[in-house]
Design a protein around this motif. Sequence first.
Motif, PDB file in Angstrom:
ATOM      1  N   SER A 125       3.613   2.375   0.730  1.00 53.37           N
ATOM      2  CA  SER A 125       2.618   3.201   1.396  1.00 53.37           C
ATOM      3  C   SER A 125       3.370   4.189   2.062  1.00 53.37           C
ATOM      4  N   GLN A 147      -4.111   1.742   3.302  1.00 55.56           N
ATOM      5  CA  GLN A 147      -4.143   0.004   3.329  1.00 55.56           C
ATOM      6  C   GLN A 147      -4.660  -0.443   4.529  1.00 55.56           C
ATOM      7  N   ASP A 194      -4.429   1.997  -1.811  1.00 51.95           N
ATOM      8  CA  ASP A 194      -2.994   1.193  -1.306  1.00 51.95           C
ATOM      9  C   ASP A 194      -3.905  -0.256  -0.983  1.00 51.95           C
TER      10      ASP A 194
HETATM   11 MG   LIG Z   1       2.018  -0.930   2.572  1.00 52.37          MG
END
Ligand SMILES: [Mg+2]
Lengths: 289, 506, 321, 321
Positions: B48, B90, B171
Amino acid sequence: GAQDETSNDQITIGVTYQNMQNEFILSIQDGLRAKAEELGVKVIEQDGQGSAEKQISQVENFIIQEVDAIVLNPFDKDGCAPALDKAVAAGIPVIVVNAMVSNIEKANAYVGSEDVVAGEMEAQYIADLLGGKGNVAIIHGPNGHSAEIQRTIGNKNVLGKYPDIKILAEQTANWSRIEALNLVENWLTSGMELNAILGQNDEMALGAYKAIEAAGKQNDIFVIGIDAIPDALQSVEDGKLVATVFQDARGQGAGAVELAYKVANGESIPDLLNIPFILVTKENLAEFK
Amino acid sequence: MENNSETILEMDNICKSFPGVKALNNVSIKFKKRTVHTLMGENGAGKSTLMKVLSGIYQMDSGTMRLRGEDVIFQTPASALNHGIAMVHQELSPIVDLSVAENMFVGREPVLFKLPVINRKEMNKKANALFEEIGIKIDPKRRMGDLSVAEMQMVEIAKAISYDAEILILDEPTSAISDAEVSVLFKIIRNYTQKNKAVIYISHKMEEIFQISDEITVLRDGEFIGTNPASDVSEKELIKMMVGRNLNEIFPKTETKIGDVSLRVENLSLSGKFSNISFEARRGEILGIAGLMGAGRSELVESIFGVHPPESGSLYINGKEVKIRSPEDAIDLGMALITEDRKLTGLNLKDSVKNNVSIVFLKKLARAFSVVDKGREVSSVEELIKKLSIKTPSRNTNVSSLSGGNQQKVVIAKWLLSDPNILILDEPTRGIDVGAKAEVHKLMNQFTEEGKTVIMISSEMPEIMGMSDRLLVLSEGKLTGHFQRSEFDQEKILACAMNHIEKESN
Amino acid sequence: MTAILKNIFNISNKKLLKDYGLVLAFMGICLVLSILSPSFIKPANLLNILRQTSINGILAVGMTFVIITGGIDLSVGSITAVAAVVASSFAHPGEHSIVFVIFSGLGVGLLLGFINGLFIAKAKLAPFIATLGMMTIARGMALVYTSGRPVINLSDQYNYIGGGYIGGIPVPVYIYGLVVIISFFVLRFTVFGRRVYAVGGNELSAKYSGIKTSNIKTLVYMISGMLSGLAGIVLSSRVMSGNPSAGTSYELDAIAAVVIGGTSMTGGVGTIFGTVIGALMIGVINNGLDLLNVSSYFQQIVKGSIIIFAVLMDKQANSKD
Amino acid sequence: MTAILKNIFNISNKKLLKDYGLVLAFMGICLVLSILSPSFIKPANLLNILRQTSINGILAVGMTFVIITGGIDLSVGSITAVAAVVASSFAHPGEHSIVFVIFSGLGVGLLLGFINGLFIAKAKLAPFIATLGMMTIARGMALVYTSGRPVINLSDQYNYIGGGYIGGIPVPVYIYGLVVIISFFVLRFTVFGRRVYAVGGNELSAKYSGIKTSNIKTLVYMISGMLSGLAGIVLSSRVMSGNPSAGTSYELDAIAAVVIGGTSMTGGVGTIFGTVIGALMIGVINNGLDLLNVSSYFQQIVKGSIIIFAVLMDKQANSKD
Ligand SMILES: [Mg+2]
Ligand SMILES: Nc1ncnc2c1ncn2[C@@H]1O[C@H](COP(=O)(O)OP(=O)(O)OP(=O)(O)O)[C@@H](O)[C@H]1O
Ligand SMILES: Nc1ncnc2c1ncn2[C@@H]1O[C@H](COP(=O)(O)OP(=O)(O)OP(=O)(O)O)[C@@H](O)[C@H]1O
Ligand SMILES: [Mg+2]
């Protein structure tokens, strides 16, 4: 059932007080209520809560309610002027009580005296006590408020005449005892050599005295206030405050409602009912307790 | 593939540190057009972070990025967007009080007559057109906050696509959506690469990765490990690259002795959520609950746990009827619920790892004057950090700075510490890496070996079939299936899960 | 009652429904006051209420923008005072054009709001701290500017702003109305307005979507500052003097109006419509209790209770849907 | 300077580090004041500062609990007044035992705080609204209770609380110290304290973790109410009169102390230590400006600027790490 507004037979008077969290104003109310009851008039009382704008609104409300006369106890000399204008425009007579408005000539009568005089009186007494020589400090009311402005003018009118009296410090304590107490504690620890403190009201004078007492300087510094609230009278009696300035609050309230009653009944009234300030010292204390 | 895909972006020697962590250490990757490039790695490996550097959210400490051969530095997300880089994050970040369409077009709202006045019609039309094109059914006028998590995720994906960016970063987009939606997503991704664009994909789900990826890059501890064409690597090799060692069984179900009934549920109902649910769970057993997204599984376990107590029905623990009016009651009765949304209901993001882990356990750590026994607290927390290999600079680190997967481990740690007899897990392995997943599964096994009960909700078929002793299937708030381990069959289970849906469409 | 009203206001109209608990509470209060005091519903009194509400109403509109972004502006009362004394000081008869006077007041408000915005959006100070500092500083500035004395002797033109009438309706009511309409439009229909919600609803997400969140934040404090300037002009012209102690504690009433109106202090949610109802509710209560001649001590108890009760009722109504 | 201090305070001590920007700012202010006014560092003056800070300091401690849960308590000033008049009314010489008097003040504060708590935790009112309502209601109650007149003629015993000395140190300083120590302990070391943070950090997650969040919330308002009661006792005994208008706008100073001290208005974060520094900073500035005899108009400008500057400096220091 109590709300039948302006029944034709009974005279209704609208009263707006500058601020009912002020003990002095409560005394005006006492006098006014007692007299109103005696006269059999109905009063609608409003608390301006320290705001000229609010007092204007309240006068507007009185106009809607079609009261027979208005008693205006203005918080702000300039800011409350429109209130008077509006009442006059609506044809309702106005009695101004206790404090001035700048367009006072439009009112039917003024009851009381000017705050400037109170400021002069306390300053004069201190100047005399000091023999025209010494260091003083002034504790102001809230900055920009009418009574603060006028009492300051009065204070300085007198002190300005004594070249040997120096104003070492001036600060606001917002009419509050605790703020004055803190302020004077700070002054005293800063080593300021004071001979007298002028409080622009009694609450602040009492706070100042407390700080002085705690510092053990009660014999060196004179403290004086204005309003003659019970606590201050007691303090004068105990030899703590040297004096306070009495204004006949009850007399003002009674006088105002009486004039309002008369003018509502179409009687003619004087345009000034002077209820003078009186300096209260230990000597004449008995008259005020 | 190879021949007609040219490099669009090169990341070279990227370094990025946070206080106490070197999140990226000299990472170099090339991304090509018409290619789905997957990033893999354990929780906290830096995936990330790398993508946030690329999309202008973080600034790299050193390194270079070349986009179409030109050096670029993105100081803000806006400048990355302007350069054709869009990202689905994410962690969901919906603006709940705006409409779906407003969420999609925030920052580039269509206007009326070049005035700064929003053209709502146009905006809704555009959103609708896009939804239709990619095959999702959501009314763009709906308030974002009223959508389900899965719907929100689809909106976020649609939003990223609508930028028509050269590089689309996803993500862990599938952590909150079901298989049906995953296949929609994959169709979207394929179409996208057809348009001569690049997709960067992050996921922990192996099957998915092999389904969708063209190339796979593995990161470990902020370091670049290697890039391979997807066709050239096996699952085993990938896992080895990720964790640095061999990891054999992914679903190591151990046989345990199944004992008495520990939890019995009778005719539980909560209007609008589920009705007439009855089942029992036994000591030493892992009871799976399968179903489609929105079937009411979460609501059911939350209800049992006292979050929204059921309107009717009864609960028995060890044969005795109990009343659970609040989570506190449930905890006192030895239950634990690991919720599905860690950000919303699992963590206090403003506090440290330690304080998050110990919050449920505090009551038992209290000494005189309810003073917390700090020594015991610290040692128990440290033990769990080790046991679950939570990657954190220290126990006093704020959980918000942990990677998503490590945050999930903190939630698990918190509930393990409360030492429950009945452990309920709602999507417990969402967003955690293979190593950690195995760890969680091992824990579940240990649990049952000690004669305790596990109830697990999972949307991952292999996981739930691999781990459960028995399986319940929920569909639209009703129990529609019940399978013994010997009867497990993916098709039958799915049929039960879609039970009601099918009836409707027929 | 609730059921009947639900039928009258078509339930499908979500927007209305969301606010209707509040509107209901407001109408309830008005009804009670009309019964208790016949003066209450006189048109002249209703105009009074509108005029008396206008200053707080204007401040509350600016505060709505600020609070939707998740901020707060404690300096509105003090900025009101600065604008009041500055505008007044140019408003002596025959000195400056009225346009210049008005711009001076709005300008100084805008400037102080801009400084608030800088501290909050660029220096990332907590809005509470930055505007608390400004509250104190601006009050001091008003006092220094005037040496603590009110500015008097203002032109008739200036007085018209706060005291005049057009077609029997007070000028401040028009000003307030205009402010409300423009703000409603801006917040609801413009790109900027939607971004205000986006910043308050989820600042990070707004940022990731390429919005310059710090510009949006600076702008809302500028709006609040400018509207405080406007309030200062209306106030000083209404009392025909620019008093440096004007506007003390106005921030509380403004915030109260906003929050009563359903805007959440955590940002992202709120409407101008709600704020208008909130401000009117405060105005109606003040007016009604005065008309009923409730003692000022009890007034406070009653006023506090009504506010709590009205918001409770709103919650009840909303949670039932 | 920053670098040197970083070396002096071992950086590894995280807790200290987090607060050290603020401490640095505070020390800077003290240093400047000591140079400008030699009286500043006299022990007598330092005691003055402590005593003058004690009332706001006590309120700020209660406010810290509330703000950490993500709430706010605007009613502290008014509850101070109610407790002041109630306690004073029992404190006439020879009427009641001093213990009874103290309990009456604390009790009424606790009760009003409990009501706040009920509205917020059970009826789910926004804390701003509930305590704004209480602010108005409690002020009205204090006025009604006393008919607007201060309660005077208090016993010497009572006076001792605010005016006495033990070993040369003013009694209010002991009281403040005790409040600080107990609160520090409670917030940091007890289960309740940890739950306060949990509720403020993420209420939902706290709920799922088995915490009765509404109980915690009710309790923090009770603490704040009780400490307001204590402040009312100290205040009225210090000035020897129970004034129903005491404590007006004290809430702002208390909130300011908390926020200057690094507690976030959104909850979940904050320390008693920070709040103490925040309160002392306000106290020191007030005292120092008085010592320097800065004109009261400029005082406000200077005070506002120092607060902003101090918090900015704190941010700077923290962001560099
Ligand atoms: Mg991550
Ligand atoms: N804002 C931040 N502050 C401090 N540390 C951070 C921050 N963001 C990430 N980190 C740290 O950087 C490392 C890499 O985190 P990152 O989020 O990139 O991991 P990831 O590979 O995406 O993991 P996951 O699969 O769990 O999402 C972790 O150790 C994390 O704790
Ligand atoms: N707080 C809520 N408010 C409104 N609707 C909700 C809420 N929580 C869940 N729902 C709805 O209730 C239904 C059941 O949701 P639930 O989360 O229990 O399903 P699930 O089977 O656990 O699926 P998932 O895998 O998405 O968690 C869904 O339609 C969902 O949208
Ligand atoms: Mg679920």
